[in-house]
Write a protein that holds these residues in place. Structure first.
Motif, PDB file in Angstrom:
ATOM      1  N   ASP A 332      -8.697  -9.575   6.176  1.00 44.48           N
ATOM      2  CA  ASP A 332      -7.316  -9.300   5.767  1.00 44.48           C
ATOM      3  C   ASP A 332      -7.150  -7.907   5.178  1.00 44.48           C
ATOM      4  O   ASP A 332      -6.058  -7.318   5.247  1.00 44.48           O
ATOM      5  CB  ASP A 332      -6.852 -10.344   4.751  1.00 44.48           C
ATOM      6  N   ASN A 333      -8.219  -7.349   4.615  1.00 48.32           N
ATOM      7  CA  ASN A 333      -8.123  -5.995   4.046  1.00 48.32           C
ATOM      8  C   ASN A 333      -7.943  -4.926   5.114  1.00 48.32           C
ATOM      9  O   ASN A 333      -7.667  -3.768   4.807  1.00 48.32           O
ATOM     10  CB  ASN A 333      -9.349  -5.676   3.188  1.00 48.32           C
ATOM     11  N   LEU A 336      -3.185  -3.292   7.735  1.00 54.45           N
ATOM     12  CA  LEU A 336      -2.551  -2.198   7.002  1.00 54.45           C
ATOM     13  C   LEU A 336      -1.194  -1.791   7.548  1.00 54.45           C
ATOM     14  O   LEU A 336      -0.409  -1.147   6.854  1.00 54.45           O
ATOM     15  CB  LEU A 336      -3.489  -0.977   6.978  1.00 54.45           C
ATOM     16  N   ASP A 338       1.326  -3.616   7.994  1.00 56.31           N
ATOM     17  CA  ASP A 338       2.383  -4.261   7.195  1.00 56.31           C
ATOM     18  C   ASP A 338       2.383  -3.768   5.748  1.00 56.31           C
ATOM     19  O   ASP A 338       3.227  -4.183   4.945  1.00 56.31           O
ATOM     20  CB  ASP A 338       2.222  -5.782   7.233  1.00 56.31           C
ATOM     21  N   LYS A 339       1.448  -2.879   5.416  1.00 53.82           N
ATOM     22  CA  LYS A 339       1.397  -2.297   4.060  1.00 53.82           C
ATOM     23  C   LYS A 339       2.045  -0.911   4.014  1.00 53.82           C
ATOM     24  O   LYS A 339       2.031  -0.246   2.991  1.00 53.82           O
ATOM     25  CB  LYS A 339      -0.058  -2.174   3.581  1.00 53.82           C
ATOM     26  N   ILE A 340       2.595  -0.462   5.161  1.00 55.90           N
ATOM     27  CA  ILE A 340       3.225   0.857   5.233  1.00 55.90           C
ATOM     28  C   ILE A 340       4.679   0.771   4.770  1.00 55.90           C
ATOM     29  O   ILE A 340       5.420  -0.145   5.162  1.00 55.90           O
ATOM     30  CB  ILE A 340       3.163   1.414   6.672  1.00 55.90           C
ATOM     31  N   ASP A 341       5.073   1.714   3.945  1.00 55.77           N
ATOM     32  CA  ASP A 341       6.491   1.907   3.619  1.00 55.77           C
ATOM     33  C   ASP A 341       7.002   2.938   4.622  1.00 55.77           C
ATOM     34  O   ASP A 341       6.777   4.137   4.473  1.00 55.77           O
ATOM     35  CB  ASP A 341       6.650   2.419   2.187  1.00 55.77           C
ATOM     36  N   VAL A 347       1.367   4.267   2.483  1.00 55.55           N
ATOM     37  CA  VAL A 347       0.724   2.984   2.699  1.00 55.55           C
ATOM     38  C   VAL A 347       0.085   2.556   1.385  1.00 55.55           C
ATOM     39  O   VAL A 347      -0.477   3.378   0.654  1.00 55.55           O
ATOM     40  CB  VAL A 347      -0.331   3.050   3.831  1.00 55.55           C
ATOM     41  N   THR A 348       0.158   1.274   1.107  1.00 56.39           N
ATOM     42  CA  THR A 348      -0.446   0.737  -0.108  1.00 56.39           C
ATOM     43  C   THR A 348      -1.767   0.065   0.244  1.00 56.39           C
ATOM     44  O   THR A 348      -1.811  -0.871   1.061  1.00 56.39           O
ATOM     45  CB  THR A 348       0.489  -0.278  -0.785  1.00 56.39           C
ATOM     46  N   ILE A 349      -2.844   0.574  -0.366  1.00 59.15           N
ATOM     47  CA  ILE A 349      -4.171  -0.012  -0.196  1.00 59.15           C
ATOM     48  C   ILE A 349      -4.673  -0.378  -1.580  1.00 59.15           C
ATOM     49  O   ILE A 349      -4.820   0.499  -2.444  1.00 59.15           O
ATOM     50  CB  ILE A 349      -5.139   0.964   0.501  1.00 59.15           C
ATOM     51  N   LYS A 351      -4.089  -1.312  -5.079  1.00 55.98           N
ATOM     52  CA  LYS A 351      -2.945  -1.152  -5.984  1.00 55.98           C
ATOM     53  C   LYS A 351      -2.381   0.274  -5.953  1.00 55.98           C
ATOM     54  O   LYS A 351      -1.559   0.629  -6.786  1.00 55.98           O
ATOM     55  CB  LYS A 351      -3.356  -1.511  -7.413  1.00 55.98           C
ATOM     56  N   SER A 353      -0.769   3.706  -3.701  1.00 55.56           N
ATOM     57  CA  SER A 353      -0.086   4.178  -2.500  1.00 55.56           C
ATOM     58  C   SER A 353      -0.604   5.555  -2.107  1.00 55.56           C
ATOM     59  O   SER A 353      -0.919   6.384  -2.969  1.00 55.56           O
ATOM     60  CB  SER A 353       1.424   4.244  -2.729  1.00 55.56           C
TER      61      SER A 353
END
Length: 651
Positions: A332-333, A336, A338-341, A347-349, A351, A353
């Motif tokens: 799951d790590n 990424l 879906d972790k992009i603004d 991108v948040t990885i 805690k 950005s």
């Protein structure tokens, strides 16, 4: 009764005691010969010219044999000239033929000298083999003449005249060129008895297809799969994530000759899609490494960058789909997208950005970032068909299956590409699968079965099992508990979009690489595979040895050899050399450190003996010898059956 039936079958080949006895004598004589020389290569990565030269030159051993044979009788330049003749006979002969200053008489004298010198070298390299084995390696048309020249007693004046007449006859009937070529190829074949490829034939270098052809033409070869090989094998099985990754690496390293000219992969749909979608995008982060020039399929670097970006986005989507489908992968790590603004390009990885290098994502649906667009779906459908219908790729993959495995145990050596996954305490760790948890040797054996299922299992027999095996091929390429990958994570996303964040781009090696360098841990691994630590070695690759920083490929008190020294040009700057060959003959183990290849130049590696055997190793001491000893015992039983009348002899 079963033994008698076996002996009756054996009697068909040896129908009487005389023939069985003759074979026993032959096998015993073979067992008393010195073992053949084994060569170990790792991480070839498509470097066809370098690899071909190493095979032709036996990693410098032919050059050593020339020096030992002729010493001060030949100058350095003459020795180099003879060496290049042995390595590239057709090219050297063609060059001499086109020398307008060479008269017919001078040409014939040159041919006579060359034949005499080649026969002298051939005598040296054939001395450890039976006459019949050497003869089998000879081209049929010249076998009689070569055999006679190799075994004549030159102290006999009559035989000396006979010897000279054979050579004169060859020259007079204008067969000298082909005879010289036959001698050169025989020397090459005799110097390397068996070849072990410790993984990673594919990617980065220009022509893995030609490397595979070279390997397939070799007389005795085995392959331990690397993660790059598995990626291509997965692509041939139809795994679209593997296909996308193969194409991302191929476009990134400008390997269009291998993809299009070699394997016939139609890249036009990808180039058209990329040009349309990324027409005004410079795609600076995706520009190709120009380590080699394409001879047949040159692609403009600007277009190559667009193609690389297009397939990279598709790859990240397809990998995300596999991760979501297989929670047992525990990746799951690596989700990424879906972790992009997408609004502010970060991108948040964890805690934190991070600012992305590239923020143009025209094919990503922010509501469902792992969904392929209609254009991407059609593109992957076309590319998948191109891969699974590539006749050459399928032929090469079939060879990888028939001659390959996750590991091999041979002559007290344990061969595998990457690692045996371990935890921070040096214990073997489990890989979770749908079939249970596996570790150590059990894991390697399990993966052998799954990898075969991916290619050979008929989906009509078990479609679910088949698809699970095909999906697993991608995990073996890059999964943290894959023995072929051996790192905590693959940082494809970070290298593409966060390359300025060096810490994020770092891939930490499995603890195996720390522990296996210690003798007690190497012993543990050796015992796990049923070998005796007193005599055995582990031989693997995967991790480039940074020689220029003082790193040694020999670890664990001489029990572990990591022989990835960077044959690939992409690694030369890191390693300081151009790879290693491990050479195991009847006297010693030796490492040949390669120089960057320049055709025609002095490319002879630096050879260092790393371990001498306590006594000369004979064929009887090898795995082949054990098999021959079993044959001898069977033949003795057959002779006893003849003697007792249990089986009737035939004459």
């Amino acid at each position: 009764m079963r033994d008698i039936e076996y002996l009756r079958l054996l009697s068909k080949e040896f129908p009487n005691s005389r023939k069985a006895g003759a074979e026993i004598i032959n096998l015993r004589a073979i067992c008393a010969l010195p073992k053949g020389t084994e060569y170990f290569f790792s991480d070839i990565h498509g470097e066809y010219e370098s690899f071909s030269h190493l095979l032709r030159s036996s990693s410098g051993i032919i050059r050593v044999k020339i020096e030992e044979t002729f010493g001060n009788m030949m100058s350095e330049s003459e020795q180099l000239e003879l060496a290049n003749l042995i390595y590239y006979p057709r090219e050297v002969i063609s060059r001499y033929r086109h020398d307008e200053t060479a008269s017919s008489k001078l040409l014939h004298e040159h041919q006579k000298i060359a034949i005499n010198r080649l026969i002298a070298i051939c005598r040296v390299v054939s001395s450890k083999y039976t006459r019949s084995k050497v003869r089998k390696k000879m081209p049929q048309d010249y076998a009689y003449a070569i055999d006679e020249l190799l075994h004549l007693d030159m102290s006999d004046a009559n035989k000396k005249l006979y010897y000279n007449e054979i050579i004169s006859g060859i020259i007079e009937i204008d067969s000298a060129d082909e005879f010289i070529i036959a001698l050169c190829e025989l020397i090459q074949n005799l110097t390397i008895d068996s070849l072990h490829i410790i993984g990673d034939i594919f990617d980065r270098g220009p022509r893995p297809d030609l490397v595979m052809e070279e390997i397939m033409n070799f007389h005795d070869v085995d392959i331990q799969w690397g993660n790059h090989d598995i990626d291509w094998m997965g692509a041939a099985c139809g795994n679209t994530a593997c296909i996308a990754n193969v194409l991302r690496i191929g476009t990134s390293y400008n390997c269009f000759d291998a993809l299009e000219d070699g394997y016939g992969i139609n890249l036009r749909p990808l180039s058209m899609f990329a040009a349309e979608v990324y027409g005004d995008d410079p795609c600076e982060c995706f520009r190709p490494h120009l380590l080699d020039e394409n001879k047949y399929d040159s692609v403009n670097p600007d277009l190559a960058a667009k193609m690389c970006k297009a397939i990279s986005i598709i790859q990240l989507k397809l990998e995300g789909q596999l991760i979501q489908k297989h929670p047992e992968y525990k990746l799951d790590n690596r989700l990424l997208l879906d972790k992009i603004d997408y609004g502010n390009g970060t991108v948040t990885i964890g805690k934190k950005s991070y600012k992305l290098n590239d923020t143009n994502f025209p094919t990503i649906d922010t509501a469902d970032p792992y969904k392929l667009s209609d254009g991407e779906k059609e593109l992957m459908r076309t590319l998948r068909l191109s891969f699974i219908h590539s006749q050459l790729l399928i032929r090469h993959v079939q060879f990888l299956y028939s001659h390959g495995a996750m590991y091999r145990v041979i002559n007290n050596n344990l061969l595998y590409h990457g690692c045996i996954p371990m935890d921070d305490k040096g214990n073997f760790i489990c890989m979770e699968t749908r079939d249970g948890s596996f570790k150590g040797k059990e894991l390697m054996d399990y993966l052998n079965v799954k990898i075969h299922d991916a290619f050979f299992l008929d989906p009509r027999d078990d479609a679910d099992r088949k698809q699970d095996a095909v999906d697993l091929m991608w995990y073996l390429w890059c999964g943290p508990r894959s023995p072929l990958f051996g790192k905590d994570k693959i940082t494809t996303f970070e290298h593409l979009f966060l390359r300025h964040e060096k810490e994020l781009c770092t891939e930490k090696f499995n603890p195996y690489y720390k522990f296996a360098a210690k003798e007690e841990c190497a012993d543990k691994i050796i015992k796990e595979f049923g070998l005796d630590p007193e005599w055995a070695h582990i031989i693997n690759g995967h991790v480039p040895v940074k020689t220029k920083k003082g790193e040694s490929p020999v670890k664990a008190g001489g029990k572990l050899y990591i022989i990835d020294g960077g044959i690939s040009k992409a690694y030369h700057e890191q390693t300081g050399i151009a790879g290693y060959t491990l050479i195991f003959n009847s006297h010693h183990l030796a490492l040949a450190a390669h120089k960057p290849f320049v055709k025609g130049a002095e490319n002879t590696p630096t050879i260092q003996i790393t371990e001498k055997t306590k006594k000369r190793i004979l064929v009887k001491d090898t795995d082949v010898g054990k098999s021959l000893q079993k044959q001898i015992e069977d033949l003795k039983d057959l002779m006893s059956a003849y003697e007792s009348g249990l089986i009737r002899e035939k004459y």
